[in-house]
Write a protein that holds these residues in place. Structure first.
Motif, PDB file in Angstrom:
ATOM      1  N   LEU A 329      39.735 -92.532  33.615  1.00 52.68           N
ATOM      2  CA  LEU A 329      40.159 -93.909  33.875  1.00 52.68           C
ATOM      3  C   LEU A 329      40.025 -94.194  35.367  1.00 52.68           C
ATOM      4  O   LEU A 329      40.003 -93.267  36.181  1.00 52.68           O
ATOM      5  N   PRO A 330      39.945 -95.460  35.768  1.00 49.65           N
ATOM      6  CA  PRO A 330      40.010 -95.761  37.194  1.00 49.65           C
ATOM      7  C   PRO A 330      41.264 -95.118  37.796  1.00 49.65           C
ATOM      8  O   PRO A 330      42.352 -95.218  37.228  1.00 49.65           O
ATOM      9  N   GLU A 331      41.091 -94.460  38.927  1.00 49.77           N
ATOM     10  CA  GLU A 331      42.161 -93.615  39.459  1.00 49.77           C
ATOM     11  C   GLU A 331      43.449 -94.375  39.759  1.00 49.77           C
ATOM     12  O   GLU A 331      44.543 -93.827  39.688  1.00 49.77           O
ATOM     13  N   GLY A 332      43.313 -95.643  40.066  1.00 51.56           N
ATOM     14  CA  GLY A 332      44.495 -96.421  40.425  1.00 51.56           C
ATOM     15  C   GLY A 332      45.181 -97.125  39.270  1.00 51.56           C
ATOM     16  O   GLY A 332      46.146 -97.865  39.484  1.00 51.56           O
ATOM     17  N   THR A 333      44.736 -96.867  38.038  1.00 55.78           N
ATOM     18  CA  THR A 333      45.325 -97.551  36.883  1.00 55.78           C
ATOM     19  C   THR A 333      46.826 -97.261  36.801  1.00 55.78           C
ATOM     20  O   THR A 333      47.256 -96.115  36.797  1.00 55.78           O
ATOM     21  N   GLY A 334      47.624 -98.310  36.754  1.00 61.24           N
ATOM     22  CA  GLY A 334      49.072 -98.164  36.678  1.00 61.24           C
ATOM     23  C   GLY A 334      49.751 -97.835  38.002  1.00 61.24           C
ATOM     24  O   GLY A 334      50.965 -97.717  38.066  1.00 61.24           O
TER      25      GLY A 334
END
Length: 342
Positions: A329-334
């Motif tokens: 996932l995109p590393e910054g998700t959440g």
């Protein structure tokens, strides 16, 4: 959706995981365990999660953790190593926020944690989950050892200098201060408001269990044994770590450019402009490490200032960052959270 289980959801690290995962677009919380509080609604213990988490605590036996895609252990040291093997055999990925798999030398681990390791065969397999160093290995891991809070702040501070070989790695000093939440959510005299408030003290000067973890990480980067003096302090804060790091310069380089280049593109490391003094409140509640580098009076000593929120980039936030990498996932998700101020 990634099916997530949390073992040990009643402590500060557990509730921080719940806060972050509750707003994560790619996960479904399947289970949160607590033997003592089984049956109680999570939001009853933590009203901040009302409207966000509708689960009740369950026992590990009733949680059906083997049906999850990933399980986080937010438990005291010595718990994850008892259950990890079964989960891995079932195809579940494990992220341990305690210290069970951080130190590769088992005799060293036993010395500092006072017990024999229950799953020594998994220690070598475990990937140390500091993304800024081990991102590629994290992607392919089954088992991730989430770094400690002090080790995160210290290693990120020293990393560019050691990689570049521009300091004397034999005489490093880490002078670190932490808020009381680092001691966990338990009844302990030293963490009482009347004891910790209006007070400031050093502890663990003769030796702290995070010392071998930091030394192991820095030695791996340096390629030679490092010499490290690590002194932690307790401050009258709830959250936050401030690490003031010292080293002797062996090569004349542009230190500001070195740090900016090393962390270029790193979403969760912020190198501040020259002359800055990062504050713990500037990272409160967010998964970011802010760093400033100084060379006082142009001398041969470099001073690095590194600040993190010990519960986020120092624990739960970094664990979610690792999960994002693990599941592509995109590393910054959440984790796109603005720090809290004041």
């Amino acid at each position: 959706m990634i099916k997530v289980g949390i073992v040990g959801g009643t402590g500060y690290t557990g509730v921080e995981l719940l806060r972050l995962l509750a707003r994560h677009s790619g996960v479904k919380l399947q289970a949160v365990t607590s033997r003592k509080e089984a049956g109680m609604k999570v939001a009853e213990m933590y009203p901040s999660l009302r409207g966000w988490v509708d689960l009740a605590f369950s026992t590990p036996e009733d949680a059906r953790l083997t049906e999850c895609d990933v399980v986080f252990f937010a438990t005291p040291n010595g718990i994850a190593m008892q259950q990890t093997g079964e989960l891995l055999d079932a195809g579940v990925k494990v992220i341990d926020l305690a210290a069970d798999y951080r130190i590769k030398d088992l005799s060293e681990w036993s010395k500092w944690y006072g017990m024999q390791h229950a799953s020594p065969d998994l220690v070598e397999e475990a990937v140390y989950g500091l993304p800024e160093i081990n991102r590629a290995a994290i992607r392919d891991a089954r088992l991730i050892a989430n770094p400690g809070c002090y080790p995160t702040a210290v290693q990120l501070g020293f990393l560019p200098l050691i990689e570049a070989g521009v300091i004397d790695a034999g005489s490093l000093i880490a002078d670190c201060k932490s808020g009381v939440s680092g001691a966990g959510r338990k009844a302990e005299v030293g963490a009482l408001f009347a004891e910790a408030g209006d007070n400031f003290k050093a502890y663990g000067v003769a030796g702290h269990r995070h010392l071998p973890e930091i030394r192991q990480g820095l030695t791996r980067i340096a390629g030679v044994d490092v010499g490290l003096t690590f002194v932690p302090h307790l401050t009258p804060l709830i959250r936050g770590i401030h690490a003031t790091l010292y080293a002797k310069i062996t090569q004349d380089v542009d230190l500001q450019a070195l740090f900016e280049q090393r962390y270029l593109g790193e979403q969760f490391v912020d190198v501040l402009p020259a002359g800055s003094h990062p504050e713990t409140r500037s990272v409160r509640g967010a998964n970011v490490c802010r760093i400033a580098v100084h060379r006082p009076q142009g001398g041969d000593t470099v001073v690095i200032l590194s600040v993190i929120d010990n519960l986020v980039k120092g624990a739960a936030g970094q664990a979610v960052q690792n999960m994002n990498i693990l599941f592509d996932l995109p590393e910054g998700t959440g984790l796109d959270i603005v720090p809290l101020l004041p």
